[in-house]
Design a protein around this motif. Sequence first.
Motif, PDB file in Angstrom:
ATOM      1  N   ASN A   1       7.298  -4.929  -7.296  1.00  0.00           N
ATOM      2  CA  ASN A   1       6.467  -3.764  -7.582  1.00  0.00           C
ATOM      3  C   ASN A   1       5.044  -4.159  -7.983  1.00  0.00           C
ATOM      4  N   PHE A   2       4.285  -3.168  -8.406  1.00  0.00           N
ATOM      5  CA  PHE A   2       2.837  -3.290  -8.607  1.00  0.00           C
ATOM      6  C   PHE A   2       2.420  -4.538  -9.395  1.00  0.00           C
ATOM      7  N   MET A   3       3.088  -4.839 -10.497  1.00  0.00           N
ATOM      8  CA  MET A   3       2.643  -5.978 -11.302  1.00  0.00           C
ATOM      9  C   MET A   3       3.095  -7.322 -10.723  1.00  0.00           C
TER      10      MET A   3
ATOM     11  N   ALA B   1       9.068   6.756  -2.013  1.00  0.00           N
ATOM     12  CA  ALA B   1       7.773   6.332  -2.547  1.00  0.00           C
ATOM     13  C   ALA B   1       7.212   7.415  -3.470  1.00  0.00           C
ATOM     14  N   CYS B   2       5.978   7.189  -3.963  1.00  0.00           N
ATOM     15  CA  CYS B   2       5.380   8.151  -4.911  1.00  0.00           C
ATOM     16  C   CYS B   2       5.261   9.547  -4.311  1.00  0.00           C
ATOM     17  N   VAL B   3       4.815   9.648  -3.047  1.00  0.00           N
ATOM     18  CA  VAL B   3       4.700  10.992  -2.460  1.00  0.00           C
ATOM     19  C   VAL B   3       6.069  11.657  -2.358  1.00  0.00           C
TER      20      VAL B   3
ATOM     21  N   GLY C   1       0.833  -1.198   0.000  1.00  0.00           N
ATOM     22  CA  GLY C   1       0.000   0.000   0.000  1.00  0.00           C
ATOM     23  C   GLY C   1       0.863   1.242   0.000  1.00  0.00           C
ATOM     24  N   HIS C   2       0.494   2.223   0.795  1.00  0.00           N
ATOM     25  CA  HIS C   2       1.196   3.503   0.692  1.00  0.00           C
ATOM     26  C   HIS C   2       1.556   4.209   1.983  1.00  0.00           C
ATOM     27  N   GLU C   3       0.858   3.950   3.054  1.00  0.00           N
ATOM     28  CA  GLU C   3       1.075   4.804   4.229  1.00  0.00           C
ATOM     29  C   GLU C   3       2.027   4.131   5.217  1.00  0.00           C
TER      30      GLU C   3
ATOM     31  N   THR D   1      11.667   7.214  -7.872  1.00  0.00           N
ATOM     32  CA  THR D   1      10.702   6.919  -6.814  1.00  0.00           C
ATOM     33  C   THR D   1       9.800   5.776  -7.292  1.00  0.00           C
ATOM     34  N   GLY D   2       8.995   5.293  -6.374  1.00  0.00           N
ATOM     35  CA  GLY D   2       7.907   4.372  -6.710  1.00  0.00           C
ATOM     36  C   GLY D   2       8.384   3.044  -7.257  1.00  0.00           C
ATOM     37  N   CYS D   3       7.473   2.406  -7.984  1.00  0.00           N
ATOM     38  CA  CYS D   3       7.740   1.062  -8.471  1.00  0.00           C
ATOM     39  C   CYS D   3       8.919   1.008  -9.436  1.00  0.00           C
ATOM     40  N   SER D   4       9.200   2.135 -10.080  1.00  0.00           N
ATOM     41  CA  SER D   4      10.310   2.174 -11.024  1.00  0.00           C
ATOM     42  C   SER D   4      11.626   1.786 -10.349  1.00  0.00           C
TER      43      SER D   4
ATOM     44  N   PHE E   1       3.493   4.001 -16.653  1.00  0.00           N
ATOM     45  CA  PHE E   1       2.492   4.448 -15.675  1.00  0.00           C
ATOM     46  C   PHE E   1       1.144   3.774 -15.899  1.00  0.00           C
ATOM     47  N   MET E   2       0.364   3.710 -14.821  1.00  0.00           N
ATOM     48  CA  MET E   2      -1.013   3.210 -14.960  1.00  0.00           C
ATOM     49  C   MET E   2      -2.000   4.018 -14.122  1.00  0.00           C
ATOM     50  N   SER E   3      -1.523   4.800 -13.140  1.00  0.00           N
ATOM     51  CA  SER E   3      -2.413   5.384 -12.144  1.00  0.00           C
ATOM     52  C   SER E   3      -2.751   6.837 -12.474  1.00  0.00           C
ATOM     53  N   GLU E   4      -3.944   7.259 -12.057  1.00  0.00           N
ATOM     54  CA  GLU E   4      -4.293   8.688 -12.153  1.00  0.00           C
ATOM     55  C   GLU E   4      -3.303   9.537 -11.355  1.00  0.00           C
ATOM     56  N   LYS E   5      -2.755   8.938 -10.296  1.00  0.00           N
ATOM     57  CA  LYS E   5      -1.782   9.689  -9.489  1.00  0.00           C
ATOM     58  C   LYS E   5      -0.595  10.118 -10.344  1.00  0.00           C
ATOM     59  N   ALA E   6      -0.228   9.276 -11.304  1.00  0.00           N
ATOM     60  CA  ALA E   6       0.906   9.614 -12.175  1.00  0.00           C
ATOM     61  C   ALA E   6       0.584  10.840 -13.024  1.00  0.00           C
TER      62      ALA E   6
ATOM     63  N   GLN F   1      -4.522   2.501  -1.986  1.00  0.00           N
ATOM     64  CA  GLN F   1      -3.911   2.780  -3.300  1.00  0.00           C
ATOM     65  C   GLN F   1      -3.165   1.584  -3.905  1.00  0.00           C
ATOM     66  N   CYS F   2      -3.502   1.320  -5.162  1.00  0.00           N
ATOM     67  CA  CYS F   2      -2.823   0.314  -5.975  1.00  0.00           C
ATOM     68  C   CYS F   2      -3.071  -1.117  -5.484  1.00  0.00           C
ATOM     69  N   ILE F   3      -4.124  -1.308  -4.680  1.00  0.00           N
ATOM     70  CA  ILE F   3      -4.470  -2.635  -4.185  1.00  0.00           C
ATOM     71  C   ILE F   3      -5.453  -3.233  -5.201  1.00  0.00           C
TER      72      ILE F   3
ATOM     73  N   VAL G   1      10.319   7.524 -12.766  1.00  0.00           N
ATOM     74  CA  VAL G   1       9.432   7.198 -11.653  1.00  0.00           C
ATOM     75  C   VAL G   1       8.240   6.371 -12.130  1.00  0.00           C
ATOM     76  N   GLY G   2       7.410   6.007 -11.179  1.00  0.00           N
ATOM     77  CA  GLY G   2       6.071   5.525 -11.497  1.00  0.00           C
ATOM     78  C   GLY G   2       5.916   4.022 -11.579  1.00  0.00           C
ATOM     79  N   CYS G   3       4.759   3.670 -12.060  1.00  0.00           N
ATOM     80  CA  CYS G   3       4.183   2.335 -11.938  1.00  0.00           C
ATOM     81  C   CYS G   3       4.774   1.335 -12.934  1.00  0.00           C
ATOM     82  N   THR G   4       4.249   0.109 -12.841  1.00  0.00           N
ATOM     83  CA  THR G   4       4.335  -0.855 -13.935  1.00  0.00           C
ATOM     84  C   THR G   4       2.913  -1.096 -14.418  1.00  0.00           C
TER      85      THR G   4
ATOM     86  N   MET H   1       5.832  -4.337  -0.141  1.00  0.00           N
ATOM     87  CA  MET H   1       5.640  -4.246  -1.591  1.00  0.00           C
ATOM     88  C   MET H   1       5.143  -2.840  -1.932  1.00  0.00           C
ATOM     89  N   CYS H   2       5.335  -2.454  -3.172  1.00  0.00           N
ATOM     90  CA  CYS H   2       4.899  -1.140  -3.663  1.00  0.00           C
ATOM     91  C   CYS H   2       5.421  -0.030  -2.759  1.00  0.00           C
ATOM     92  N   CYS H   3       4.620   1.019  -2.569  1.00  0.00           N
ATOM     93  CA  CYS H   3       5.193   2.218  -1.930  1.00  0.00           C
ATOM     94  C   CYS H   3       5.357   2.097  -0.432  1.00  0.00           C
ATOM     95  N   SER H   4       4.433   1.418   0.277  1.00  0.00           N
ATOM     96  CA  SER H   4       4.682   1.320   1.723  1.00  0.00           C
ATOM     97  C   SER H   4       5.949   0.514   1.944  1.00  0.00           C
TER      98      SER H   4
HETATM   99 FE1  XCC Z   1       1.155   2.442  -7.375  1.00  0.00          FE
HETATM  100 FE2  XCC Z   1       2.941   3.792  -5.435  1.00  0.00          FE
HETATM  101 FE3  XCC Z   1       2.326   3.489  -9.354  1.00  0.00          FE
HETATM  102 FE4  XCC Z   1       3.589   1.781  -7.880  1.00  0.00          FE
HETATM  103  S1  XCC Z   1       4.401   3.670  -8.646  1.00  0.00           S
HETATM  104  S2  XCC Z   1       1.883   1.390  -9.073  1.00  0.00           S
HETATM  105  S3  XCC Z   1       0.971   4.521  -8.103  1.00  0.00           S
HETATM  106  S4  XCC Z   1       2.713   1.881  -5.924  1.00  0.00           S
HETATM  107 NI1  XCC Z   1       3.934   5.535  -7.592  1.00  0.00          NI
END
Ligand code: XCC
Length: 657
Positions: free
Chosen positions: A323-325, A526-528, A270-272, A484-487, A562-567, A344-346, A454-457, A305-308
């Motif tokens: 990462n995300f994928m 992380a992304c933030v 997750g993220h936090e 940052t992030g999944c990259s 990227f895949m997310s609106e956050k990107a 986020q991203c779950i 930066v960013g997602c997969t 995993m991911c940003c947290s």
């Molecule tokens: Fe999510 Fe942040 Fe994208 Fe990865 S990189 S898939 S937003 S976890 Ni920010």
Amino acid sequence: MAKNEIISGKKELDINAVTTCDATAQMLRKARRDGVETAFDRAANMKACPIGKDSACCKHCFMGPCRLNAKDPYSKVGVCGATIDTIMARNFARAVCAGSAAHTDHGMGMLDLFRDVLNGKIKDYGIKNPQKCIEVAASIGIETEDREFYDVAMDLYHELERTYTQVDGEIPFAKRVPAKTLETWRKEGIVPRGAMREIMELMHRSTMGVDQHYENITQACSRAALADGWGGSMVATEISDILFGTPSPVAVEVNMGVLKEDQVNIIIHGHEPNLFESMVESVNEPTLVQAAKDAGAKGINLVGMCCSGLEMFVRHGVPHAGNFMSTEAVLVTGAVDAMGVDVQCIKQGLVKVADCYKTPLITTNPRCHIEGATHVEFHEHDPKGCTDEIVIQAIGRFKNRSMPIEIPQIVNTGVHGFSHEYINYMLGGSFRASYTPLNDNIINGRIRGVAGVVGCTNPRMKQDYVHVELVKELIKNDVLVVQTGCSQIALAKAGLTTPEAAHLAGPGLKEVCETVGMPPVLGVGACVDNSRILIAVTEMVKTGGLGDSIADLPVAGCAPEFMSEKAIAIGQYFVASGVYTVFGVTFPIVEGTKFHKHLFQELEERGMGKWGFAVDPHDIAAKMIAHIDKKRKALGIDKARERVLMDMADRRDMEAA
Ligand code: XCC
């Protein structure tokens, strides 16, 4: 085994074509044998809607949905008369709103926690970095001399609350923006007031029959996005550092091989950072460790995993599984005894995959329940109530493991945690911490420029491929990469986040990396924590010699998978801040339209950055390097490499003398 309804009559996945991650590929092969479906299968069997993909569809009212023709964009308008430019700009605005809302809500959660720690309502967390608290307060003009820490910290809380709630004026961190960049923002009317106001207004503007000029919508997009980058995200980063500590480089293990067959494996995704921080406590709780041993385990193995995961491996050295994928694929190992998630991203698809392997999937945040998952709510005044329960469920699953286990035996080590503060120290040393050595090396041409990758997969791309190829090409051309992030997990798996990877860099960057002992690819969080990149580029401007605004710097950014609106929100705040930002995969705007020209060209003419788009990593690299070279030329440092030759001539002269 409970199979999720896979694949009969569906297109079979070409595993080698969808990922370069060997561990994920191994698990996708196992998933096929087990009859388990993942997002890779669904992407292969779900053709992206061609109209939606080009953003040529409007569903902001119920006279439609209206579909325009992306191939002949001005041939039609919507029922209300909305043009393709209005429709695309409104769709873009909604993505910026959602992305900005995600980061700002995350930041607000951190700020709530900070306040309640200060006023003593929450006792399970403390202030790990009071020095940073003072520095952040001073950076936005709060008096810090001869004052009690509590008073300064409370003033900081109240000041940062304005990031969200302020109705009029400029958000507090606008004070950090380089003067000339801020001047451009003021001229363009894009200095954010408060995030709530900007996001609310943009939602309003993008509803049917309100803002129908793409330029005016773009202006509001910039304000909402800047309220994310210099607002919500920056608050999230700074407050997390104050509460949990500022990252500094640490060698961490990455990839699915970090799972241990003989231990209770728990993944947090997750993220936090707060949930994860308490997990660290719970997995070290002696009674729970004993319970795990009683169940036959050698111990409890906590993995991110991911940003947290990114928040935690730099603060606690917690290993990272991917990462995300890879979040579904990791469950296919059969070795995950519980997965706890926050926001986020779950993927909702996790529920079925977890079910197939009898892994408890536990949601913890009131914002994120998932049908079929177990919800154990996380409360900051009693965090262990939730995190202990996750451990207990994991031990229960370990005791009753019935699934065959296959863990890909792949572990990579990377060095991550390059906070802005550490970069400052690393380059200048403790007595003269500064960005001067970085700027000097850019001016003398050893470093050509700096790129944020930066960013997602995204399952529409071969996982990690574009990230890795792009970064390799950038460093080979002496471009220092920050991530940052999944990259950064993609690059860590490829072995490029170690100091030894300097041998892959061009001669100038290699020399700098070897002198300082740093990797050519710096993971900053992380992304933030893209806000850390904003602070770094600000520091480059303030240090001098590279122009007066962020738009003058030889820098560029990219989110290639990227895949997310956050990107999209992140991209827009980098563009508005002055950075050329290239996206890959797809871009939801039709080429040759006025809105496209506005984002891809006109914003730069007004002193900001601009958007770019390419899919192939080498094309992306070429665009970024060409932009960096353009900025070097404008700064008059494009001939800098010849200056190095002059230095050698000088040395010969000296030797001859
Ligand atoms: Fe999510 Fe942040 Fe994208 Fe990865 S990189 S898939 S937003 S976890 Ni920010």
